[in-house]
Design a protein around this motif. Structure first.
Motif, PDB file in Angstrom:
ATOM      1  N   GLU A   1       1.788  12.643  11.909  1.00  0.00           N
ATOM      2  CA  GLU A   1       0.602  11.858  11.555  1.00  0.00           C
ATOM      3  C   GLU A   1       0.991  10.651  10.710  1.00  0.00           C
ATOM      4  O   GLU A   1       0.432   9.563  10.865  1.00  0.00           O
ATOM      5  CB  GLU A   1      -0.401  12.732  10.803  1.00  0.00           C
ATOM      6  CG  GLU A   1      -0.958  13.881  11.623  1.00  0.00           C
ATOM      7  CD  GLU A   1      -1.905  14.745  10.819  1.00  0.00           C
ATOM      8  OE1 GLU A   1      -2.891  14.205  10.289  1.00  0.00           O
ATOM      9  OE2 GLU A   1      -1.647  15.952  10.695  1.00  0.00           O
ATOM     10  N   ILE A   2       1.936  10.842   9.793  1.00  0.00           N
ATOM     11  CA  ILE A   2       2.409   9.715   8.980  1.00  0.00           C
ATOM     12  C   ILE A   2       3.109   8.693   9.862  1.00  0.00           C
ATOM     13  O   ILE A   2       2.898   7.483   9.718  1.00  0.00           O
ATOM     14  CB  ILE A   2       3.339  10.225   7.867  1.00  0.00           C
ATOM     15  CG1 ILE A   2       2.538  11.052   6.851  1.00  0.00           C
ATOM     16  CG2 ILE A   2       4.052   9.067   7.176  1.00  0.00           C
ATOM     17  CD1 ILE A   2       3.385  11.720   5.798  1.00  0.00           C
TER      18      ILE A   2
ATOM     19  N   GLU B   1       2.547   7.965  12.868  1.00  0.00           N
ATOM     20  CA  GLU B   1       1.555   7.218  13.646  1.00  0.00           C
ATOM     21  C   GLU B   1       1.005   6.015  12.888  1.00  0.00           C
ATOM     22  O   GLU B   1       0.490   5.073  13.496  1.00  0.00           O
ATOM     23  CB  GLU B   1       0.411   8.141  14.057  1.00  0.00           C
ATOM     24  CG  GLU B   1       0.788   9.162  15.136  1.00  0.00           C
ATOM     25  CD  GLU B   1      -0.337  10.142  15.413  1.00  0.00           C
ATOM     26  OE1 GLU B   1      -1.407  10.018  14.773  1.00  0.00           O
ATOM     27  OE2 GLU B   1      -0.144  11.031  16.258  1.00  0.00           O
ATOM     28  N   GLN B   2       1.098   6.031  11.561  1.00  0.00           N
ATOM     29  CA  GLN B   2       0.614   4.908  10.748  1.00  0.00           C
ATOM     30  C   GLN B   2       1.619   3.766  10.679  1.00  0.00           C
ATOM     31  O   GLN B   2       1.340   2.719  10.090  1.00  0.00           O
ATOM     32  CB  GLN B   2       0.283   5.398   9.328  1.00  0.00           C
ATOM     33  CG  GLN B   2      -0.667   6.580   9.271  1.00  0.00           C
ATOM     34  CD  GLN B   2      -1.946   6.338  10.031  1.00  0.00           C
ATOM     35  OE1 GLN B   2      -2.593   5.292   9.851  1.00  0.00           O
ATOM     36  NE2 GLN B   2      -2.333   7.281  10.881  1.00  0.00           N
ATOM     37  N   SER B   3       2.811   3.964  11.250  1.00  0.00           N
ATOM     38  CA  SER B   3       3.878   2.953  11.273  1.00  0.00           C
ATOM     39  C   SER B   3       4.202   2.390   9.888  1.00  0.00           C
ATOM     40  O   SER B   3       4.199   1.172   9.663  1.00  0.00           O
ATOM     41  CB  SER B   3       3.482   1.802  12.211  1.00  0.00           C
ATOM     42  OG  SER B   3       3.285   2.281  13.519  1.00  0.00           O
ATOM     43  N   PRO B   4       4.524   3.252   8.933  1.00  0.00           N
ATOM     44  CA  PRO B   4       4.888   2.730   7.605  1.00  0.00           C
ATOM     45  C   PRO B   4       6.233   2.018   7.647  1.00  0.00           C
ATOM     46  O   PRO B   4       7.055   2.248   8.532  1.00  0.00           O
ATOM     47  CB  PRO B   4       4.967   4.004   6.756  1.00  0.00           C
ATOM     48  CG  PRO B   4       5.329   5.077   7.732  1.00  0.00           C
ATOM     49  CD  PRO B   4       4.620   4.714   9.007  1.00  0.00           C
TER      50      PRO B   4
ATOM     51  N   THR C   1       0.915  11.397  -0.128  1.00  0.00           N
ATOM     52  CA  THR C   1       0.505  12.606   0.588  1.00  0.00           C
ATOM     53  C   THR C   1       0.903  13.870  -0.166  1.00  0.00           C
ATOM     54  O   THR C   1       0.812  14.971   0.380  1.00  0.00           O
ATOM     55  CB  THR C   1       1.123  12.645   2.001  1.00  0.00           C
ATOM     56  OG1 THR C   1       2.547  12.623   1.895  1.00  0.00           O
ATOM     57  CG2 THR C   1       0.657  11.448   2.817  1.00  0.00           C
TER      58      THR C   1
ATOM     59  N   GLU D   1       0.852  -1.185   0.000  1.00  0.00           N
ATOM     60  CA  GLU D   1       0.000   0.000   0.000  1.00  0.00           C
ATOM     61  C   GLU D   1       0.887   1.233   0.000  1.00  0.00           C
ATOM     62  O   GLU D   1       1.756   1.396   0.857  1.00  0.00           O
ATOM     63  CB  GLU D   1      -0.902   0.021   1.243  1.00  0.00           C
ATOM     64  CG  GLU D   1      -1.826   1.215   1.286  1.00  0.00           C
ATOM     65  CD  GLU D   1      -2.718   1.222   2.513  1.00  0.00           C
ATOM     66  OE1 GLU D   1      -3.737   1.931   2.498  1.00  0.00           O
ATOM     67  OE2 GLU D   1      -2.391   0.529   3.490  1.00  0.00           O
TER      68      GLU D   1
ATOM     69  N   ILE E   1       0.678   5.255   0.249  1.00  0.00           N
ATOM     70  CA  ILE E   1      -0.166   6.397   0.583  1.00  0.00           C
ATOM     71  C   ILE E   1       0.545   7.644   0.084  1.00  0.00           C
ATOM     72  O   ILE E   1       1.612   8.013   0.587  1.00  0.00           O
ATOM     73  CB  ILE E   1      -0.420   6.482   2.101  1.00  0.00           C
ATOM     74  CG1 ILE E   1      -1.111   5.207   2.577  1.00  0.00           C
ATOM     75  CG2 ILE E   1      -1.262   7.711   2.433  1.00  0.00           C
ATOM     76  CD1 ILE E   1      -1.312   5.139   4.075  1.00  0.00           C
TER      77      ILE E   1
END
Length: 440
Positions: free
Chosen positions: A44-45, A47-50, A28, A24, A26
Motif C-alpha cells: 500500500e505504501i 502504491e503511493q510512490s514515495p 505509519t 510530506e 507519512i
C-alpha cells in the motif's frame, strides 16, 4: 509513546529547508507493531510512490502484536501470515475473537487501566538462544526481506536504521526470575566497569546483560546484525543510528542521557534519530541542489512545545506505572505543572482538551505575553498540522513575512493558496518573497 510523533516532525522541519520544497512525511508507525505490519502495509505504501521509505523497527519482534511471546499471536508465522492475508474478510473478526478467548484472560484484555505493554505480553520470558528466541529472529529477517523486496520492485529506496535501547541504566526487566540471574550479574559488572571508567568492557557486559534479559521488550544485538546484513541489499541504505547515539555519550554507552526508560528516546534522542536519517538522505543525494541545515539550527527550531514536553513526560510516567516496571498497576504520580504551559500539557494528557485546543491556547498565551518567537513557532506548528486550512497557513505566513523569514513565509502562503485562500494581497506577497529569495 511519549515522543514518538516527534522525530518525523524534526526531520521534516529540516528537510523541507534543505531542498526548498514542500516535504510530506507519512508516519505509519503504531504502538507495539512489528515486522508483520511492515510487510502487510508495504504494498500500500509502494502504491503511493514515495521518494523514499525510512524504517526504524525491531524492538517489538517478541512482545509486539504477532510476536512469539505476545498475547496477540496465532501459533507461528504460517498462521499469522494466513490471518493477515484474510484480514479484509469479515470472518476474520470472528476468528480473532475465538483465538483470543482461548489465549487470554478477560481481565487483561478488558482492563482499560492497564498499559498496552501489560496487555500485549503473554509468554513473556524467552531465554536467549531458545526456540522462541530464534523464531523471533527468523520472522524478523523473513518479513523484512519481503518488505525490502516490495520496495525494490517499485524502485523506492529504503533507509534502514539500526535501533538503540537503554543498556547503561536499565536493569534487566526480567529481574527476579531464575532465567534473569546471569543477566543481572552481567548488568552489575557493567555498572562497576562504568564507574571505573572501563567503558569498552562495560559496554560488553551491559549489551550481553540486555541480550540475556528474558523479558524481551528490548531487541537483542542479533536484530541489529540482521539489519546490517539486510542493508547490503541493492536499494537499501544503512542509517547507523545506534552508532550516532553511542558517539554522543561520554562512555559510548546509551543510557538515561538519551532514553526515557528501556527503549523510548527522550527529546535529544529522537532528535538524533531524525538527524541520522537527514544526514543519510543528504549524503545519498536524494535532493538536487541541497541547502543543508546545521544540526544546531535544526535543534533551535525543533517542533515541540513546553506543553508537549510535559505531555511526553506524563505518558512515560503512565508507562512506568505498570508492567514491566511494576508487577501490578500503581497510581500515576505526576509532578505539579510549573507554569501555564505545562498545565495545558497536563490537560491534554488527561484528555480534557485536544492537541489543537492545546496549541491554540498556547498561541493565544504567547500573543498575550508578546513572546514573538513562540507565537511564530506555535502558529507554524498549527498550520503544519492543518495543510488544508487556508486561514491557519495564511496567518503563519503573515507572521513569518513580518519577521523576514522569507522561505518559511512563502512555504505557508503557497499552502494557503493551494487550500483555497482568496485573500487579495496573497499573490503580491508571494511575488515579493520569490524576488527576495532569488537575490539571496
Amino acid at each position: 509513546m511519549g515522543w514518538e510523533p516527534l522525530w518525523p516532525g524534526c526531520w521534516t522541519t529540516g528537510y523541507d529547508r534543505l531542498i526548498r520544497r514542500d516535504v510530506e512525511v507519512i508516519n505509519t508507525a503504531m504502538s507495539a507493531v512489528n515486522s508483520y505490519l511492515l510487510k502487510d502495509v508495504a504494498s500500500e505504501i509502494a502504491e503511493q510512490s514515495p521518494d523514499a521509505v525510512l524504517i526504524y523497527a525491531g524492538h517489538n519482534e517478541y512482545l509486539g502484536i504477532f510476536g512469539v511471546g505476545s498475547q496477540f499471536q496465532f501459533g507461528g508465522p504460517l498462521l499469522t501470515r494466513l490471518y493477515l492475508s484474510l484480514y479484509s474478510l469479515a470472518t476474520v473478526d470472528a476468528l480473532q475473537y475465538l483465538l483470543l478467548s482461548f489465549t487470554s484472560g478477560p481481565d487483561e484484555l478488558q482492563s482499560a487501566s492497564r498499559t498496552f505493554m501489560a496487555q500485549v505480553a503473554q509468554n513473556t520470558l524467552i531465554p536467549f538462544d531458545s526456540g522462541a528466541y530464534r523464531q523471533g529472529l527468523r520472522q524478523f529477517e523473513a518479513n523484512m526481506r519481503q518488505v525490502l523486496d516490495t520496495y525494490r520492485q517499485a524502485s523506492i529506496p529504503v533507509y534502514l536504521s539500526t535501533i538503540a535501547s537503554n543498556i547503561g541504566d536499565q536493569p534487566p526487566l526480567g529481574a527476579g526470575s531464575p532465567a534473569a540471574a546471569e543477566a543481572l550479574s552481567l548488568y552489575q559488572r557493567g555498572q562497576q566497569a562504568m564507574a571505573a571508567g572501563e567503558y569498552v568492557a562495560a559496554r560488553q557486559y551491559l549489551a550481553k546483560a540486555k541480550d540475556l534479559d528474558p523479558l524481551r521488550f528490548r531487541a537483542p544485538e542479533d536484530i541489529n546484525a540482521i539489519i546490517r546484513k539486510l542493508s547490503r541489499q541493492p536499494g537499501v541504505v544503512l542509517v547507523d543510528t545506534l552508532s550516532v547515539m553511542e558517539s554522543r555519550t561520554q562512555s559510548n554507552i546509551v543510557g538515561n542521557s538519551l532514553m526515557l526508560e528501556h527503549l523510548h528516546p527522550n527529546l535529544p534522542g529522537y532528535f538524533l534519530i531524525a538527524d541520522s536519517f537527514y544526514d543519510a538522505l543528504l549524503n545519498n543525494q536524494l535532493a538536487s541542489n541541497p541547502q543543508p541545515v546545521t544540526t544546531a539550527e535544526a535543534w533551535r527550531n525543533r517542533p515541540v512545545t513546553t506543553a508537549e514536553e510535559y505531555y511526553g513526560y506524563a505518558q512515560i510516567q503512565a508507562l512506568k506505572s505498570d508492567f514491566p516496571f511494576r508487577p501490578s498497576p500503581v497510581p500515576i504520580m505526576l509532578s505539579e505543572p510549573a507554569d501555564w504551559q505545562q498545565q495545558l500539557g497536563k490537560a491534554y494528557f488527561e484528555k480534557r482538551i485536544s492537541w489543537l485546543d492545546m496549541m491554540q491556547q498556547l498561541h493565544a498565551g504567547y500573543v498575550k505575553r508578546k513572546n514573538l518567537n513562540l507565537e511564530l513557532k506555535t502558529a507554524a506548528l498549527i498550520a503544519q498540522a492543518l495543510p488544508h486550512d487556508p486561514l491557519s497557513n495564511e496567518q503563519a505566513g503573515d507572521l513569518l513575512y513580518k519577521a523576514r523569514r522569507d522561505a518559511e513565509a512563502l512555504h505557508f502562503y503557497q499552502r494557503a493558496k493551494r487550500a483555497g485562500s482568496a485573500t487579495s494581497n496573497l499573490d503580491t506577497r508571494m511575488a515579493i518573497l520569490k524576488d527576495r529569495l532569488s537575490k539571496k
